[in-house]
Scaffold this motif. Structure first.
Motif, PDB file in Angstrom:
ATOM      1  N   ARG A 346      -3.236  17.839 -57.523  1.00  0.00           N
ATOM      2  CA  ARG A 346      -2.950  18.960 -56.640  1.00  0.00           C
ATOM      3  C   ARG A 346      -2.495  18.439 -55.291  1.00  0.00           C
ATOM      4  O   ARG A 346      -2.815  17.308 -54.899  1.00  0.00           O
ATOM      5  CB  ARG A 346      -4.201  19.822 -56.469  1.00  0.00           C
ATOM      6  N   PHE A 347      -1.758  19.249 -54.578  1.00  0.00           N
ATOM      7  CA  PHE A 347      -1.370  18.897 -53.208  1.00  0.00           C
ATOM      8  C   PHE A 347      -1.141  20.177 -52.416  1.00  0.00           C
ATOM      9  O   PHE A 347      -0.966  21.270 -52.976  1.00  0.00           O
ATOM     10  CB  PHE A 347      -0.128  17.997 -53.166  1.00  0.00           C
ATOM     11  N   PHE A 348      -1.145  20.024 -51.086  1.00  0.00           N
ATOM     12  CA  PHE A 348      -1.002  21.152 -50.167  1.00  0.00           C
ATOM     13  C   PHE A 348       0.181  20.898 -49.243  1.00  0.00           C
ATOM     14  O   PHE A 348       0.403  19.772 -48.790  1.00  0.00           O
ATOM     15  CB  PHE A 348      -2.279  21.310 -49.333  1.00  0.00           C
ATOM     16  N   VAL A 349       0.952  21.949 -48.959  1.00  0.00           N
ATOM     17  CA  VAL A 349       2.097  21.805 -48.066  1.00  0.00           C
ATOM     18  C   VAL A 349       2.160  23.001 -47.115  1.00  0.00           C
ATOM     19  O   VAL A 349       1.914  24.145 -47.502  1.00  0.00           O
ATOM     20  CB  VAL A 349       3.415  21.675 -48.867  1.00  0.00           C
ATOM     21  N   ASN A 350       2.448  22.710 -45.852  1.00  0.00           N
ATOM     22  CA  ASN A 350       2.798  23.757 -44.899  1.00  0.00           C
ATOM     23  C   ASN A 350       3.779  23.155 -43.904  1.00  0.00           C
ATOM     24  O   ASN A 350       4.310  22.063 -44.132  1.00  0.00           O
ATOM     25  CB  ASN A 350       1.553  24.369 -44.229  1.00  0.00           C
ATOM     26  N   ARG A 351       4.010  23.824 -42.795  1.00  0.00           N
ATOM     27  CA  ARG A 351       5.025  23.339 -41.855  1.00  0.00           C
ATOM     28  C   ARG A 351       4.588  22.109 -41.080  1.00  0.00           C
ATOM     29  O   ARG A 351       5.409  21.480 -40.406  1.00  0.00           O
ATOM     30  CB  ARG A 351       5.419  24.463 -40.890  1.00  0.00           C
ATOM     31  N   GLY A 352       3.315  21.759 -41.193  1.00  0.00           N
ATOM     32  CA  GLY A 352       2.830  20.610 -40.446  1.00  0.00           C
ATOM     33  C   GLY A 352       2.440  19.421 -41.288  1.00  0.00           C
ATOM     34  O   GLY A 352       2.307  18.312 -40.771  1.00  0.00           O
ATOM     35  N   LYS A 353       2.260  19.635 -42.604  1.00  0.00           N
ATOM     36  CA  LYS A 353       1.772  18.519 -43.419  1.00  0.00           C
ATOM     37  C   LYS A 353       2.095  18.697 -44.899  1.00  0.00           C
ATOM     38  O   LYS A 353       2.345  19.803 -45.378  1.00  0.00           O
ATOM     39  CB  LYS A 353       0.265  18.360 -43.242  1.00  0.00           C
ATOM     40  N   LEU A 354       2.093  17.577 -45.583  1.00  0.00           N
ATOM     41  CA  LEU A 354       2.208  17.515 -47.044  1.00  0.00           C
ATOM     42  C   LEU A 354       1.153  16.502 -47.478  1.00  0.00           C
ATOM     43  O   LEU A 354       1.301  15.310 -47.248  1.00  0.00           O
ATOM     44  CB  LEU A 354       3.613  17.067 -47.456  1.00  0.00           C
ATOM     45  N   THR A 355       0.035  16.983 -48.053  1.00  0.00           N
ATOM     46  CA  THR A 355      -1.112  16.119 -48.303  1.00  0.00           C
ATOM     47  C   THR A 355      -1.650  16.278 -49.711  1.00  0.00           C
ATOM     48  O   THR A 355      -1.472  17.313 -50.357  1.00  0.00           O
ATOM     49  CB  THR A 355      -2.257  16.438 -47.311  1.00  0.00           C
ATOM     50  N   GLY A 356      -2.349  15.234 -50.176  1.00  0.00           N
ATOM     51  CA  GLY A 356      -2.959  15.239 -51.496  1.00  0.00           C
ATOM     52  C   GLY A 356      -2.689  13.913 -52.187  1.00  0.00           C
ATOM     53  O   GLY A 356      -1.804  13.138 -51.777  1.00  0.00           O
ATOM     54  N   LYS A 357      -3.442  13.625 -53.228  1.00  0.00           N
ATOM     55  CA  LYS A 357      -3.311  12.342 -53.926  1.00  0.00           C
ATOM     56  C   LYS A 357      -1.902  12.092 -54.441  1.00  0.00           C
ATOM     57  O   LYS A 357      -1.380  10.964 -54.316  1.00  0.00           O
ATOM     58  CB  LYS A 357      -4.324  12.270 -55.063  1.00  0.00           C
ATOM     59  N   PRO A 358      -1.220  13.090 -55.043  1.00  0.00           N
ATOM     60  CA  PRO A 358       0.159  12.837 -55.496  1.00  0.00           C
ATOM     61  C   PRO A 358       1.090  12.428 -54.361  1.00  0.00           C
ATOM     62  O   PRO A 358       2.051  11.686 -54.590  1.00  0.00           O
ATOM     63  CB  PRO A 358       0.574  14.185 -56.094  1.00  0.00           C
ATOM     64  N   VAL A 359       0.798  12.896 -53.157  1.00  0.00           N
ATOM     65  CA  VAL A 359       1.611  12.519 -51.998  1.00  0.00           C
ATOM     66  C   VAL A 359       1.286  11.081 -51.590  1.00  0.00           C
ATOM     67  O   VAL A 359       2.185  10.278 -51.310  1.00  0.00           O
ATOM     68  CB  VAL A 359       1.356  13.482 -50.821  1.00  0.00           C
ATOM     69  N   GLU A 360       0.001  10.736 -51.586  1.00  0.00           N
ATOM     70  CA  GLU A 360      -0.406   9.373 -51.244  1.00  0.00           C
ATOM     71  C   GLU A 360       0.182   8.363 -52.226  1.00  0.00           C
ATOM     72  O   GLU A 360       0.537   7.234 -51.846  1.00  0.00           O
ATOM     73  CB  GLU A 360      -1.931   9.284 -51.251  1.00  0.00           C
ATOM     74  N   GLU A 361       0.295   8.757 -53.479  1.00  0.00           N
ATOM     75  CA  GLU A 361       0.805   7.849 -54.512  1.00  0.00           C
ATOM     76  C   GLU A 361       2.298   7.570 -54.373  1.00  0.00           C
ATOM     77  O   GLU A 361       2.829   6.659 -55.020  1.00  0.00           O
ATOM     78  CB  GLU A 361       0.504   8.424 -55.888  1.00  0.00           C
ATOM     79  N   LEU A 362       2.977   8.337 -53.524  1.00  0.00           N
ATOM     80  CA  LEU A 362       4.404   8.093 -53.309  1.00  0.00           C
ATOM     81  C   LEU A 362       4.657   6.730 -52.678  1.00  0.00           C
ATOM     82  O   LEU A 362       5.738   6.162 -52.825  1.00  0.00           O
ATOM     83  CB  LEU A 362       4.998   9.186 -52.412  1.00  0.00           C
ATOM     84  N   GLU A 363       3.644   6.197 -51.987  1.00  0.00           N
ATOM     85  CA  GLU A 363       3.798   4.895 -51.341  1.00  0.00           C
ATOM     86  C   GLU A 363       4.049   3.797 -52.368  1.00  0.00           C
ATOM     87  O   GLU A 363       4.863   2.898 -52.158  1.00  0.00           O
ATOM     88  CB  GLU A 363       2.543   4.582 -50.517  1.00  0.00           C
ATOM     89  N   SER A 364       3.378   3.888 -53.492  1.00  0.00           N
ATOM     90  CA  SER A 364       3.559   2.875 -54.535  1.00  0.00           C
ATOM     91  C   SER A 364       4.491   3.348 -55.643  1.00  0.00           C
ATOM     92  O   SER A 364       5.026   2.533 -56.411  1.00  0.00           O
ATOM     93  CB  SER A 364       2.198   2.511 -55.150  1.00  0.00           C
ATOM     94  N   ASN A 365       4.675   4.642 -55.746  1.00  0.00           N
ATOM     95  CA  ASN A 365       5.521   5.199 -56.808  1.00  0.00           C
ATOM     96  C   ASN A 365       6.407   6.296 -56.217  1.00  0.00           C
ATOM     97  O   ASN A 365       6.177   7.485 -56.436  1.00  0.00           O
ATOM     98  CB  ASN A 365       4.638   5.765 -57.925  1.00  0.00           C
ATOM     99  N   PRO A 366       7.429   5.908 -55.443  1.00  0.00           N
ATOM    100  CA  PRO A 366       8.253   6.903 -54.747  1.00  0.00           C
ATOM    101  C   PRO A 366       9.059   7.764 -55.720  1.00  0.00           C
ATOM    102  O   PRO A 366       9.300   7.389 -56.869  1.00  0.00           O
ATOM    103  CB  PRO A 366       9.178   6.053 -53.873  1.00  0.00           C
ATOM    104  N   LEU A 367       9.452   8.915 -55.221  1.00  0.00           N
ATOM    105  CA  LEU A 367      10.341   9.786 -55.987  1.00  0.00           C
ATOM    106  C   LEU A 367      11.711   9.134 -56.127  1.00  0.00           C
ATOM    107  O   LEU A 367      12.082   8.275 -55.311  1.00  0.00           O
ATOM    108  CB  LEU A 367      10.508  11.128 -55.266  1.00  0.00           C
ATOM    109  N   PRO A 368      12.478   9.495 -57.138  1.00  0.00           N
ATOM    110  CA  PRO A 368      13.857   8.994 -57.223  1.00  0.00           C
ATOM    111  C   PRO A 368      14.621   9.317 -55.942  1.00  0.00           C
ATOM    112  O   PRO A 368      14.344  10.316 -55.270  1.00  0.00           O
ATOM    113  CB  PRO A 368      14.433   9.766 -58.418  1.00  0.00           C
ATOM    114  N   GLU A 369      15.583   8.471 -55.604  1.00  0.00           N
ATOM    115  CA  GLU A 369      16.315   8.620 -54.339  1.00  0.00           C
ATOM    116  C   GLU A 369      16.920   9.994 -54.151  1.00  0.00           C
ATOM    117  O   GLU A 369      16.953  10.534 -53.052  1.00  0.00           O
ATOM    118  CB  GLU A 369      17.434   7.557 -54.266  1.00  0.00           C
ATOM    119  N   ASP A 370      17.400  10.591 -55.225  1.00  0.00           N
ATOM    120  CA  ASP A 370      18.097  11.865 -55.115  1.00  0.00           C
ATOM    121  C   ASP A 370      17.217  13.060 -55.482  1.00  0.00           C
ATOM    122  O   ASP A 370      17.721  14.150 -55.722  1.00  0.00           O
ATOM    123  CB  ASP A 370      19.342  11.865 -56.000  1.00  0.00           C
ATOM    124  N   ALA A 371      15.892  12.861 -55.509  1.00  0.00           N
ATOM    125  CA  ALA A 371      14.998  13.922 -55.976  1.00  0.00           C
ATOM    126  C   ALA A 371      15.077  15.175 -55.111  1.00  0.00           C
ATOM    127  O   ALA A 371      15.110  16.295 -55.620  1.00  0.00           O
ATOM    128  CB  ALA A 371      13.557  13.411 -56.030  1.00  0.00           C
TER     129      ALA A 371
END
Length: 456
Positions: A346-371
């Motif tokens: 799960r993750f949470f998004v608003n105008r000030g933040k995008l947070t949650g474990k799936p977001v933290e995991e982007l550091e080691s497993n980023p989204l495709p460049e054109d995602a």
């Protein structure tokens, strides 16, 4: 110019980014005349200038020239024109009656930021006058108004952008949120919660004399004729300079006669992103259940019994059955923003933040460049106005088109109807009507006050 008319969505959005980067655009009137003038900026007019009216005008001066303003409050009209002159060195022609703007041949597009109850009338008449339209959210006061706007967009071929700017701006974090979902980072979506804040009621607000410079009858326009109401305490901060409690400037969002309360205000932003993420932008819910809610005044048969206090909901929890029976919760509790929950996280998004474990995991497993571009349909525009102007040049509908907006807004409108009537509603997203409930279906439309019917 004929080749630009054949641009597919990706190419048109690529043109958006290029245009935003260079500041070079072609006005729609020059396109219709078959001219190719890359140095010509489109000519805009703004109708409804207070608060958001100036906000969208201010950010659009980078891309367009403003030749005309219209507002029923002479004080607002004068103040905003002073701001425009200070920023651009030139004032716009000012009008009380927006129809004088629509009669001008030199206006390519209008930006509409009048109160919600005026949106449909002005939008329809602008398109029939040959103007492209940028209209603030929420687009309509009723579901049937949305159907009418769709009909006129199709009939006229005008470009129409709705001001749900979270699709383009806010550092693109909402686009990244949808990209996370589309790339399977939370697995199968099981639940979405939109936190859109509660509201407050009001004291009894007395009828008083209309402030000098305000044409109250024209401000009411299509809405019922009622007295102007206000208390002396003044609002501070954003929306300041007006009474804190009133049925006019700024506070009109708290009245069903002119708006839909928080459900149609913040709801038009967050329910839009949730609907987009669920892939439901061309359909809609099947059931709307008012689990809990509070209204600031007593209601009978869906209508407030008093006319001197705010009447839109103060607190609520609405359960919506989206396609695939995925629950969408719209609540006044908790943080303002959207919580996406899936089988893998799960993750949470608003105008000030995008947070949650799936977001933290982007550091080691980023989204495709054109995602993010895949979500948007091409390179993301600098802002909502840039996207609108590029769409004008390509003669294509922009990122926030009327069809996807209306489908999303139907959920908000239905939530309000369910609160007003205090019962569950079953919705047919194909016929776009409430099933087996004649009384509820009567709330899908409203009759404009005599003298303020839409010119067709």
């Amino acid at each position: 110019m004929s080749s630009s008319n054949k641009l597919n969505r990706r190419h048109f959005l690529q043109a958006t980014s290029a245009a935003a980067a260079t500041g070079v655009f072609v006005g729609s009137s020059s396109l219709s005349r078959g001219q190719d003038s890359p140095n010509e900026r489109p000519v805009f007019a703004t109708i409804g200038l207070r608060n958001q009216g100036w906000t969208i005008t201010d950010k659009s001066t980078k891309f367009a020239d403003f030749a005309a303003f219209a507002d029923v409050d002479a004080n607002v009209l004068g103040a905003i024109n002073e701001k425009l002159e200070k920023k651009t060195g030139k004032k716009a022609d000012g009008y009380k009656d927006y129809r004088e703007v629509l009669d001008r041949d030199d206006i390519d597009a209008v930006m509409i930021a009048a109160p919600d109850h005026w949106h449909t009338k002005i939008s329809v008449e602008a398109m029939l006058a040959g103007k492209d339209v940028y209209c603030e959210k929420p687009l309509t006061l009723t579901i049937d108004e949305g159907k009418l706007i769709e009909k006129i967009v199709k009939q006229t071929g005008r470009v129409f952008q709705v001001g749900t700017m979270q699709r383009t701006e806010c550092d693109h974090r909402f686009l990244k949120a949808i990209a996370l979902i589309r790339n399977g980072r939370i697995g199968e979506i099981k639940k979405v919660t939109c936190g859109i804040n509660g509201a407050t009621g009001s004291p009894v607000i007395p009828a008083i004399d209309v402030p000098e410079g305000l044409d109250w009858d024209r401000w009411l326009g299509p809405a019922p004729k009622v007295p102007y109401r206000a208390l002396p305490e003044m609002r501070k901060g954003y929306g300041g300079g007006v009474p804190l409690f009133t049925n006019c400037h700024y506070a009109w969002r708290n009245w069903y006669e002119y708006s839909g309360g928080q459900m149609n205000d913040w709801g038009a932003h967050h329910v839009d992103i949730a609907t987009w993420a669920l892939g439901a932008s061309d359909t809609g819910p099947s059931k709307i259940t008012p689990v809990s809610y509070s209204l600031p005044v007593k209601y009978e048969n869906g209508y407030p019994t008093v006319s001197d206090q705010y009447n839109s909901p103060t607190n609520f929890e609405i359960h919506v059955n989206m396609p695939g029976d995925i629950p969408l919760i719209i609540t006044s509790e908790g943080d303002n923003g959207i919580l996406f929950e899936g089988t893998k996280g799960r993750f949470f998004v608003n105008r000030g933040k995008l947070t949650g474990k799936p977001v933290e995991e982007l550091e080691s497993n980023p989204l495709p460049e054109d995602a993010v571009e895949e979500v948007y349909g091409g390179p993301v525009s600098e802002n909502h106005t840039a996207n609108f102007i590029a769409a004008m040049g390509a003669r294509k509908q922009p990122i926030s088109d009327v069809w996807s907006h209306n489908r999303m807004l139907e959920t908000c409108h239905l939530a309000n109807i369910s609160i007003r009537l205090g019962r569950e509603l079953n919705w047919d997203p194909t016929k776009r009507e409430i099933i087996g409930d004649e009384q509820a279906n009567a709330f899908l439309s409203r009759v404009n006050r005599k003298g303020y019917e839409t010119r067709m």
